[in-house]
Design a protein around this motif. Structure first.
Motif, short mmCIF file in Angstrom:
data_model
loop_
_atom_site.label_atom_id
_atom_site.label_comp_id
_atom_site.label_asym_id
_atom_site.label_seq_id
_atom_site.Cartn_x
_atom_site.Cartn_y
_atom_site.Cartn_z
N GLU A 40 0.82 -1.20 0.00
CA GLU A 40 0.00 0.00 0.00
C GLU A 40 0.87 1.26 0.00
N SER A 47 1.13 4.10 -3.02
CA SER A 47 0.88 5.53 -2.77
C SER A 47 2.04 6.38 -3.28
N GLU A 104 1.65 6.58 -7.05
CA GLU A 104 0.58 7.54 -7.37
C GLU A 104 1.06 8.97 -7.17
N GLU A 105 1.89 9.19 -6.15
CA GLU A 105 2.42 10.53 -5.89
C GLU A 105 3.34 10.99 -7.01
#
Length: 505
Positions: free
Chosen positions: A118, A122, A125-126
């Motif tokens: 996870e 993230s 995605e950042e």
């Protein structure tokens, strides 16, 4: 995601098997209760794992048996949570089914793995499918398995530069092809492309930075924009280390320092004895009015053991050796005369013999001089607010200082050598006399002491430093970084320069 995964698998085993409506209804009611207890148990284990991961603490203990008073962080923290919450207490540990306690090592690893996935997602995605830099290093772990650490460096949508650790990947070998294959697998797993890569950072090993078969060249074949820039601070360590490896007398000096640390610095009683002797001398100087007292003055000193990969720590060790020299000599004399270990007594004898030579004083002061310049540069580079242009200018400044010391610093350097020799009662050599090589004392050298120590030692060591600086900090990387600095958003793009951007292109 993790909870759903476990509940789905759990429901598989709770599917009603009877066609009787009454038994099906009873089993369905029981299932809802069991599922709720399972969810509470799972959330408790997840909360414990989250806390331990956030604090970087180990999960398991040495003894997790029922009789143990300390079963490890995971079980003890879960036990504490159960003690604070009656709802959790009813369904965890002893009150949980024997085959569904959610505390076994495989379950703990699954929870940690899900957290890892996870967090990594993230980070991806950042990055928002934008360009990024890749930092890679490989090393063997405690079990002698080769591991490769991967870090991404990127600018987020708010313009903030970020470095994010992605993970440690096990590799079968450290060849460039093996490392490249591991990176390709990582990129494929998270949908990343090498075409988005704009910079690489490795160490100085040939399998990493090799121009022909290194990881650097393999990635450049797929993306010519992925420039390799070596960490400035790491290169500086290699500059200092190269001199110790190439110059015989300097290598011998550092070898004797390592022996000293094994004889004196590895034993608490001997380190305490050095501190006690130094404390008595400080008190005597204070009573005689030789030194002043005040806040942070006359702090307790000890002989610091340097790190193998941090040559800046060697500089601190040499500074302490200079300050504590007389106290260290007293301890060495005690070991030589009163020590019970024959090997340590012989080593103490050899160190004392070397410490009373002109060579020791000469190379101590020379390394303090050279490392002092490098240490200032290293500290400046480690400042978080350091910009690219200033970092490169500091290299040029340090090179100019080294060149100035080489051209005009001999007399000042010899004054330091003479001062330390006089303070420690170590005899100075007459520079006009013929040099005697300790390795071949009967063979005439035909050169004076002045020629040997000034030309073969002083000039040679400084020339090595300058040569290593030129090799490590080459013009191409410096030019690349200078041009890139014109894109810095600091002070409303104050450094913006179109001509630099053209050169960068």
């Amino acid at each position: 995601m993790f909870i759903v995964k476990f509940i789905v698998s759990f429901n598989f085993f709770l599917t009603p098997v009877s066609h009787c409506s009454g038994s099906a209804t009873a089993l369905h009611k029981q299932t809802n209760v069991v599922k709720n207890d399972y969810r509470i148990r799972l959330n408790a284990s997840i909360d414990v794992s989250r806390h331990l991961l956030h604090q970087g603490l180990p999960f398991r203990g040495h003894d997790e048996s029922e009789e143990s008073t300390n079963k490890g962080n995971f079980l003890e923290l879960l036990k504490y949570i159960a003690g604070q919450n009656e709802v959790v207490k009813k369904v965890v540990l002893k009150n949980a089914p024997k085959n569904n306690q959610m505390t076994s090592p495989p379950i703990q690893k699954d929870i940690v793995h899900c957290f890892s996935e996870e967090v990594t997602r993230s980070i991806i995605e950042e990055m928002d499918n934008d360009v990024f830099g890749l930092l890679v290093d490989e090393s063997a772990d405690a079990s002698d398995k080769e591991q490769m650490a991967v870090v991404f460096r990127f600018v987020d949508k708010y313009g903030v530069v970020k470095e994010r650790f992605i993970g440690v990947i096990h590799v079968q070998e450290t060849s460039s092809l093996s490392l490249k294959s591991a990176i390709d697998s990582l990129f494929a797993k998270y949908g990343l492309s090498l075409k988005k890569l704009r910079g690489k950072g490795y160490d100085g090993a040939s399998n990493m930075k090799g121009k022909f078969n290194g990881l650097r060249s393999l990635i450049l074949k797929e993306n010519s924009s992925a420039y390799y820039v070596h960490c400035f601070a790491h290169q500086l360590q290699l500059v200092v280390m190269a001199v110790a490896k190439k110059h015989v007398e300097v290598g011998e000096f550092f070898y004797m320092i390592s022996v000293l640390l094994n004889v004196v610095g590895a034993f608490c009683k001997r380190k305490d004895k050095i501190r006690e002797i130094d404390r008595q001398k400080v008190e005597e100087k204070i009573s005689n009015g030789e030194i002043k007292t005040g806040t942070r003055l006359n702090q307790e000193l000890s002989l610091q053991r340097p790190g193998n990969t941090r040559w800046g720590s060697h500089y601190k060790t040499l500074l302490r050796l200079e300050e504590l020299f007389s106290s260290i000599v007293i301890v060495l004399e005690y070991i030589q005369d009163e020590g019970t270990d024959t090997t340590k007594r012989q080593q103490a004898y050899g160190i004392l013999k070397y410490f009373h030579t002109f060579d020791f004083v000469f190379y101590l002061e020379l390394m303090l001089l050279v490392m002092g310049l490098s240490d200032s540069l290293s500290k400046a580079w480690q400042r978080k607010d350091q910009d690219i242009l200033n970092a490169i200018s500091l290299v040029k400044t340090t090179k100019c200082q080294l060149q100035k010391v080489r051209d005009d610093g001999w007399d000042a350097f010899m004054a330091e050598v003479s001062s330390f020799s006089e303070k420690t009662n170590i005899g100075m050599l007459k520079m006009e006399e013929e040099f005697v090589d300790s390795r071949r004392p009967r063979k005439k050298t035909g050169i004076t002491n002045l020629h040997h120590y000034k030309v073969d030692c002083f000039y040679t060591v400084l020339d090595m430093q300058l040569q290593e600086f030129n090799d490590r900090f080459d013009e191409l990387n410096s030019e690349l970084l200078i041009c890139m600095s014109s894109l810095s958003p600091i002070d409303s793009f104050r450094q913006f320069d179109k001509s630099m951007l053209v050169r960068l292109t």
